[in-house]
Design a protein around this motif. Structure first.
Motif, PDB file in Angstrom:
ATOM      1  N   VAL A  53       0.844  -1.189   0.000  1.00  0.00           N
ATOM      2  CA  VAL A  53       0.000   0.000   0.000  1.00  0.00           C
ATOM      3  C   VAL A  53       0.881   1.242   0.000  1.00  0.00           C
ATOM      4  O   VAL A  53       1.985   1.234   0.545  1.00  0.00           O
ATOM      5  CB  VAL A  53      -0.981   0.047   1.199  1.00  0.00           C
ATOM      6  CG1 VAL A  53      -1.941  -1.131   1.168  1.00  0.00           C
ATOM      7  CG2 VAL A  53      -0.261   0.138   2.520  1.00  0.00           C
ATOM      8  N   ILE A  63      -3.868   0.695  -2.675  1.00  0.00           N
ATOM      9  CA  ILE A  63      -3.295  -0.646  -2.794  1.00  0.00           C
ATOM     10  C   ILE A  63      -2.608  -0.735  -4.147  1.00  0.00           C
ATOM     11  O   ILE A  63      -3.253  -0.773  -5.198  1.00  0.00           O
ATOM     12  CB  ILE A  63      -4.356  -1.741  -2.619  1.00  0.00           C
ATOM     13  CG1 ILE A  63      -4.998  -1.629  -1.230  1.00  0.00           C
ATOM     14  CG2 ILE A  63      -3.735  -3.133  -2.832  1.00  0.00           C
ATOM     15  CD1 ILE A  63      -6.156  -2.580  -0.989  1.00  0.00           C
ATOM     16  N   LEU A  78      -7.569  -6.711  -5.260  1.00  0.00           N
ATOM     17  CA  LEU A  78      -7.608  -5.459  -4.503  1.00  0.00           C
ATOM     18  C   LEU A  78      -6.766  -4.348  -5.136  1.00  0.00           C
ATOM     19  O   LEU A  78      -6.890  -3.187  -4.727  1.00  0.00           O
ATOM     20  CB  LEU A  78      -7.098  -5.693  -3.078  1.00  0.00           C
ATOM     21  CG  LEU A  78      -7.978  -6.527  -2.164  1.00  0.00           C
ATOM     22  CD1 LEU A  78      -7.245  -6.844  -0.866  1.00  0.00           C
ATOM     23  CD2 LEU A  78      -9.273  -5.810  -1.877  1.00  0.00           C
ATOM     24  N   TYR A  83      -7.423   1.010   0.558  1.00  0.00           N
ATOM     25  CA  TYR A  83      -7.429   0.090   1.698  1.00  0.00           C
ATOM     26  C   TYR A  83      -8.463   0.506   2.740  1.00  0.00           C
ATOM     27  O   TYR A  83      -9.080  -0.355   3.391  1.00  0.00           O
ATOM     28  CB  TYR A  83      -6.016   0.053   2.297  1.00  0.00           C
ATOM     29  CG  TYR A  83      -5.877  -0.720   3.569  1.00  0.00           C
ATOM     30  CD1 TYR A  83      -6.051  -2.100   3.602  1.00  0.00           C
ATOM     31  CD2 TYR A  83      -5.544  -0.080   4.760  1.00  0.00           C
ATOM     32  CE1 TYR A  83      -5.904  -2.818   4.774  1.00  0.00           C
ATOM     33  CE2 TYR A  83      -5.395  -0.790   5.939  1.00  0.00           C
ATOM     34  CZ  TYR A  83      -5.580  -2.155   5.941  1.00  0.00           C
ATOM     35  OH  TYR A  83      -5.438  -2.853   7.111  1.00  0.00           O
ATOM     36  N   THR A  99      -2.777   3.039  10.390  1.00  0.00           N
ATOM     37  CA  THR A  99      -1.904   2.921   9.215  1.00  0.00           C
ATOM     38  C   THR A  99      -0.893   4.055   9.192  1.00  0.00           C
ATOM     39  O   THR A  99       0.302   3.824   8.974  1.00  0.00           O
ATOM     40  CB  THR A  99      -2.751   2.904   7.929  1.00  0.00           C
ATOM     41  OG1 THR A  99      -3.686   1.812   7.997  1.00  0.00           O
ATOM     42  CG2 THR A  99      -1.872   2.730   6.700  1.00  0.00           C
TER      43      THR A  99
END
Length: 194
Positions: A53, A63, A78, A83, A99
Motif C-alpha cells: 500500500v 493498494i 484489490l 485500503y 496505518t
C-alpha cells in the motif's frame, strides 16, 4: 536495529518471522529499506499473499499491489482499491490512524483475520507488515505486508466480506524506532508488543 528479530511476539508463525527476517536483510544496514531493495521472489510462495500500500494521504491508502493468493481467497483483485474502503465507515478513521502511525513512527505490525467461507468454514489468517520508502525517499510512504493462512483446510468459494472488515489482536512491532502510543480503548482492541 537487527535485535528486533529476537524480540518478535511469541505467537508469530514461521512464515511471518521469515517475512521480518527478509525485511531486515532488505534494509542493508539502513533505517528502512527502499522499494528497489525489496525482492519478492525471496518470499517464494508467500509472495502470492503479499500486498503493498502507498499512503498518499490520511484518506487515500492506495493498494499498489495485491498478490493473486489474496484475490483467490476474497474473490477479487484489490489492486487499485483504497485500503480504507475495506472497513466499515465507522472504523475508517481508526484504520487510517493506525496505518499512518506505522509510517510516522516506523514500526511493523501483526494482526489476525478470521475469514468465513460457505458452510461455516473459518480460515484464520495472520497478517504482518513493515514500512518501506519509495525509491529516493527518506521517509516511508509504503507498507509491504503478507498474509499467512494458519490452518490447512479446504475452502470453497470466497470469503464473506464482513470477515475481513476488521482485524483482531493488532500489535505494533518495534523495528528500532519504538512503537506509537496507542489508546487501548480504540475499537481494534489494540495491543502493543515490545
Amino acid at each position: 536495529m537487527g535485535d528486533f528479530l529476537a524480540k518478535l511476539p511469541g505467537p508469530l508463525s514461521a512464515p511471518s518471522r521469515r517475512f521480518f527476517s527478509l525485511w531486515q536483510d532488505w534494509r542493508h544496514g539502513r533505517a528502512l529499506p527502499t522499494w528497489r531493495d525489496i525482492d519478492l521472489a525471496a518470499l517464494g510462495d508467500q509472495a502470492r499473499m503479499c500486498m503493498l500500500v502507498e499512503i498518499r494521504s490520511r484518506d487515500d491508502v492506495h493498494i499498489v499491489m495485491a498478490g493473486p493468493g489474496i484475490a483467490e481467497r476474497i474473490g477479487f483483485d484489490l489492486t487499485g482499491c483504497n485500503y480504507l474502503d475495506l472497513t466499515t465507515p465507522e472504523n475508517r478513521a481508526t484504520r487510517a490512524q493506525l496505518t499512518l502511525e506505522q509510517i510516522l513512527q516506523p514500526c511493523g505490525f501483526m494482526l489476525y483475520y478470521w475469514l468465513r467461507y460457505p458452510g461455516d468454514v473459518v480460515l484464520p489468517v495472520e497478517w504482518v507488515g513493515a514500512p518501506v520508502c519509495s525509491d529516493g525517499a527518506a521517509i516511508p510512504d509504503l507498507i509491504l505486508s503478507c498474509a499467512t493462512p494458519l490452518a490447512r483446510i479446504a475452502v470453497a468459494g470466497v470469503a464473506d466480506p464482513d470477515s475481513y472488515v476488521m482485524g483482531d489482536g493488532m500489535r505494533f512491532i518495534d523495528i528500532g524506532f519504538g512503537i506509537p502510543a496507542a489508546n487501548p480503548n480504540q475499537p481494534l482492541n489494540l495491543q502493543q508488543a515490545h
